[in-house]
Design an enzyme around this catalytic site. Structure first.
Site: not given
Ligand SMILES: NC(=O)CC[C@H](N)C(=O)O
Length: 196
Positions: A82, A176, A178
């Site tokens: 992410c 994710h 994790e």
């Molecule tokens: N769950 C996340 O890691 C979101 C990422 C977040 N929207 C960002 O721009 O970093």
């Protein structure tokens, strides 16, 4: 690599503990990384989910941004989930003014791409041909485009968007693993580290 690799989890912000647990569940040795000396001591690094703007600013404040870039450039295996995927992207869309990444993967990643209506959602997807996997997305990015050397490892609805990629020693997912207790992505990464 013959001995068990030590895998660091960048511990500036985000879901650090969950990654440490997932790595340990695969049998890997996992440690947190907050300082340049700690970064030097690891064989590979996980960049967790969280907020990429915060991770970037804290990496600068902790004098880790350049050391991180150097290690990635010199071939250290890294996995970003992410916000971590955003950090490993060579180019981003929808970043804040001046937002920097570590780079490494030849791709364009769009931040918060799935939109407000679907802020968080789950999807079932096939990761790297390892069977269906429940994937959790939280204000997730998607991969807008990839260069010729990038392998696409997963697509997700809505829209069959690219959500998992690999380029050499670098792995990234929009979701994710994790958070779901499914260790297949971490196992895949640990196998990558052992092979390199
Ligand atoms: N769950 C996340 O890691 C979101 C990422 C977040 N929207 C960002 O721009 O970093």
């Amino acid at each position: 690599m013959t001995s068990a690799p030590t895998i660091g989890v960048l511990a500036l912000q985000g879901d650090v503990r969950e990654h440490v647990r997932s790595l340990q569940a695969t049998g890997a040795r996992a440690v947190t990384v907050r300082r340049p000396a700690e970064l030097e001591a690891v064989d590979a690094l996980v960049v967790p989910g969280g907020e990429s703007t915060t991770i970037w600013k804290l990496a600068e404040a902790f004098e880790l941004l350049e050391p991180l870039r150097m290690r990635v450039k010199s071939g250290m295996p890294a996995y970003g989930s992410c916000a971590g995927m955003i950090m490993l992207a060579d180019r981003i869309e929808g970043g804040v003014e001046g937002q920097q990444t570590l780079g490494g993967i030849d791709m364009v990643v769009r931040r918060n791409a799935f939109g407000r209506q679907v802020d968080s959602f789950e999807a079932s997807l096939d990761f790297a041909g390892r069977g269906p996997m429940r994937a959790v997305f939280i204000r997730a990015p998607w991969v807008e485009s990839v260069g010729a050397d990038v392998e696409v490892l997963g697509l997700a609805e809505p829209g069959d968007r690219i959500v998992a990629v690999r380029q050499g020693p670098l792995l990234a997912t929009s979701f994710h693993p994790e958070l779901t207790g499914d260790t297949r992505v971490h196992s895949y990464f640990v196998e990558m580290v052992r092979e390199l």
